[in-house]
Design a protein around this motif. Structure first.
Motif, mmCIF file in Angstrom:
data_model
loop_
_atom_site.group_PDB
_atom_site.id
_atom_site.type_symbol
_atom_site.label_atom_id
_atom_site.label_comp_id
_atom_site.label_asym_id
_atom_site.label_seq_id
_atom_site.Cartn_x
_atom_site.Cartn_y
_atom_site.Cartn_z
ATOM 1 N N LYS A 199 0.836 -1.208 0.000
ATOM 2 C CA LYS A 199 0.000 0.000 0.000
ATOM 3 C C LYS A 199 0.868 1.253 0.000
ATOM 4 O O LYS A 199 0.555 2.241 -0.695
ATOM 5 C CB LYS A 199 -0.944 -0.002 1.211
ATOM 6 C CG LYS A 199 -2.114 -0.946 1.011
ATOM 7 C CD LYS A 199 -3.023 -0.992 2.232
ATOM 8 C CE LYS A 199 -4.151 -1.995 1.976
ATOM 9 N NZ LYS A 199 -4.955 -2.269 3.142
ATOM 10 N N ALA A 200 1.956 1.227 0.779
ATOM 11 C CA ALA A 200 2.872 2.379 0.817
ATOM 12 C C ALA A 200 3.522 2.578 -0.550
ATOM 13 O O ALA A 200 3.677 3.720 -1.030
ATOM 14 C CB ALA A 200 3.933 2.156 1.899
ATOM 15 N N ILE A 201 3.886 1.481 -1.192
ATOM 16 C CA ILE A 201 4.516 1.574 -2.518
ATOM 17 C C ILE A 201 3.498 2.070 -3.553
ATOM 18 O O ILE A 201 3.827 2.895 -4.413
ATOM 19 C CB ILE A 201 5.115 0.212 -2.914
ATOM 20 C CG1 ILE A 201 6.341 -0.057 -2.043
ATOM 21 C CG2 ILE A 201 5.490 0.182 -4.400
ATOM 22 C CD1 ILE A 201 6.773 -1.489 -2.012
ATOM 23 N N ALA A 202 2.263 1.609 -3.424
ATOM 24 C CA ALA A 202 1.214 2.064 -4.358
ATOM 25 C C ALA A 202 1.040 3.579 -4.247
ATOM 26 O O ALA A 202 0.874 4.275 -5.255
ATOM 27 C CB ALA A 202 -0.097 1.346 -4.048
ATOM 28 N N GLU A 203 1.095 4.071 -3.026
ATOM 29 C CA GLU A 203 0.960 5.524 -2.793
ATOM 30 C C GLU A 203 2.098 6.275 -3.474
ATOM 31 O O GLU A 203 1.884 7.301 -4.141
ATOM 32 C CB GLU A 203 0.964 5.763 -1.270
ATOM 33 C CG GLU A 203 0.334 7.050 -0.839
ATOM 34 C CD GLU A 203 -1.024 7.314 -1.491
ATOM 35 O OE1 GLU A 203 -1.182 8.419 -2.027
ATOM 36 O OE2 GLU A 203 -1.901 6.410 -1.509
#
Lengths: 255, 303
Positions: A199-203
């Motif tokens: 999720k952090a990488i997607a952001e």
């Protein structure tokens, strides 16, 4: 075409006391296997393990009809898989799920958390064939979670982070300079690992306007779209990780 | 040659082996693994009047010899089924039977009316026993008054074979079976899942997002057999039995206890071709004991 087929245990490669690669061999030819595909493995000889276990296909060898799986021991199913003998029979449903989309100009950044690197060897092989340069960013809590960098190093540069600083840059994968720095040469990100990491990488991918695909892991009863247990929320409602994924473009996910 | 044909009301099955709603999707998902036309029938994934997204993840917990689920009737609604799914499966060479769900009696009626008009579908399974929805579902099936009302209401609008799926989460399932029989059911099917719960001791949290869910798999088989035997002895209409059937031997046990047909459920997840081998196994059993007609086995338990 999905198959149900018996394989024999061809061998193990232990990476440490809780991580191993198991190689399974079929007596018959294998169908095409794509990066991102997975298999549902029936764990033999343990009545406490009722359902099959889904694993990304780590490697395949169409000459010897073998499939390999990267397994981290986390429960009874994975522990039992680590105790089989050469020649033991293991039943698989495979190949399951969709695949990574490697239509990109590159270069690409491949980010794996712990055992999340499992689907990236086949991806690396396909990208190399297409001449797309790649960099692997591998993260773990400690150096004991970081494996196979020698193997992945044959396909691209290797960057490492550990939360305790025992190997590579200290911190999470998202703290690594390759992500923090202003210049970002990559055209696409592929990621697999714990949900908070992805999720952090997607952001970050959204901020940088870079294409990003994530390979998700969910609890499954079947693996082929019958039980509707492994859903993920998407922009078009609940969808099955097993049949609509496991690879999703992050734009499809309601993250 | 063994006769495997069985009748459930006016519904004709080429053999007693069917697949349970919620475990076989719409059938097509299994066509890589087996010839689905060999089945007696397919009870397709539960249908509701409108689209339902189902419950939040996690929806599944593995248990000793079984699993809990709380899928919550995820489906795109009856109109989507009739327009897009049924046309693709109606010629699959086996009976397709809808599983009808509702939050209210009016929902059950509306869905059943539409299915009454659907050519090519000869029966419905009225699900008054789903444990995973907040409104309706099992609430209808654990109360004698609402079980009767739901069955009577659907009977009025549905003219083909009406099978009522019973909840095992009751004290006297034979009484519930009698009530729905009197209300007009052509057959009953049982058991739906048992309400259960799984806990993660490390996190001190329930595993399912809904806290409770429906237990299925071989762990429920002895209770299911007992309930089928009780129901078989209490009513005259046929019983469709299910609850942890994993192989042909299990299926035979369910038939001996009183089932005219059986449903294979959770086993489909573990072995997606098991239902076709169960058909072969039943035939082989009949051959072995010189049974000419599988119907002769139903309820033939020697007491």
């Amino acid at each position: 075409m999905k198959l149900v087929r018996d394989f024999k245990v061809a061998g193990y490669k232990w990476l440490n006391e809780s991580n191993f690669i198991i190689e399974l061999q079929s007596a018959e030819d294998l169908p095409p296997i794509h990066p991102g595909n997975f298999a549902e493995i029936q764990v033999p000889g343990n009545p406490n393990v009722f359902l099959r276990r889904p694993f990304s296909i780590y490697d395949c060898d169409l000459t010897y009809n073998t499939l390999s799986f990267y397994v981290k021991i986390i429960g009874e199913g994975t522990a039992t898989l680590g105790k089989l003998k050469q020649g033991d029979t293991v039943n698989l449903i495979f190949p399951l799920g969709n695949k990574f989309d490697t239509e990109t100009e590159g270069p690409v950044l491949i980010i794996g958390g712990g055992s999340g690197i499992a689907p990236f060897l086949l991806l690396g092989k396909e990208l190399k064939e297409k001449g797309i340069p790649m960099t692997f960013l591998v993260g773990g809590r400690t150096s004991g979670d970081v494996h196979l960098t020698d193997v992945f190093g044959q396909y691209g540069d290797i960057l490492i982070t550990t939360e305790d600083g025992s190997q590579g840059t200290k911190g999470m994968v998202t703290h690594h300079p390759v992500i923090q720095e202003e210049s970002f040469p990559f055209k696409k990100i592929f990621t697999c690992g714990p949900d908070p990491m992805m999720k952090a990488i997607a952001e970050i991918a959204k901020q940088k306007s870079v294409e990003c695909e994530a390979s998700l892991e969910n609890t499954m009863a079947c693996g082929f779209g019958a039980c509707l247990c492994c859903v993920v929320e998407t922009t078009t409602g609940n969808r099955c990780v097993c049949t609509d994924g496991p690879v999703f473009n992050i734009k499809e996910l309601a993250w | 040659m063994v006769n495997l044909n069985v009748n459930i009301g006016a519904l004709k099955l080429k053999n007693p082996v069917t697949t349970a709603s919620g475990t076989y999707a719409y059938g097509e998902e299994f066509s890589d693994f087996m010839d689905i036309s060999k089945l007696g029938g397919i009870f397709v994934k539960g249908l509701t009047l409108h689209n339902r997204e189902g419950n939040a993840y996690p929806r599944m917990a593995e248990t000793a010899s079984g699993m809990l689920n709380s899928v919550g009737l995820q489906n795109k609604g009856i109109d989507h089924f009739i327009a897009h799914i049924f046309p693709a499966i109606k010629n699959s060479g086996t009976q397709i039977i809808a599983n009808v769900n509702g939050s209210t009696i009016e929902d059950y009626i509306a869905v059943s009316e539409k299915l009454n008009e659907l050519r090519g579908m000869e029966a419905i399974e009225l699900n008054i026993s789903c444990p995973n929805v907040k409104e309706g579902g099992m609430a209808f099936g654990i109360n004698p008054k609402s079980a009767r009302e739901a069955t009577e209401a659907v009977r009025k609008v549905y003219k083909k074979t009406l099978i009522v799926k019973l909840s095992p989460n009751v004290t006297h399932i034979d009484e519930m079976a009698k009530i729905v029989e009197d209300a007009g059911a052509d057959a009953v099917s049982l058991v739906n899942t048992f309400l259960g719960m799984a806990i993660d001791a490390e996190a001190r949290k329930p595993i399912l997002s809904t806290i409770t869910g429906g237990l299925s798999g071989p762990c429920i088989k002895p209770i299911a057999l007992r309930m089928i035997w009780q129901v078989y002895n209490a009513i005259k209409v046929p019983v469709v039995g299910m609850g942890g059937i994993m192989n042909a031997k299990d299926a035979i046990e369910f038939i001996l206890a009183g089932s005219s047909a059986i449903q294979v459920g959770t086993a489909n997840f573990v072995d997606p071709a098991i239902s076709v081998r169960i058909i072969e196994g039943i035939e082989e059993y009949c051959d072995r004991y010189g049974v000419k007609d599988v119907n002769d086995l139903t309820g033939s338990l020697k007491i």
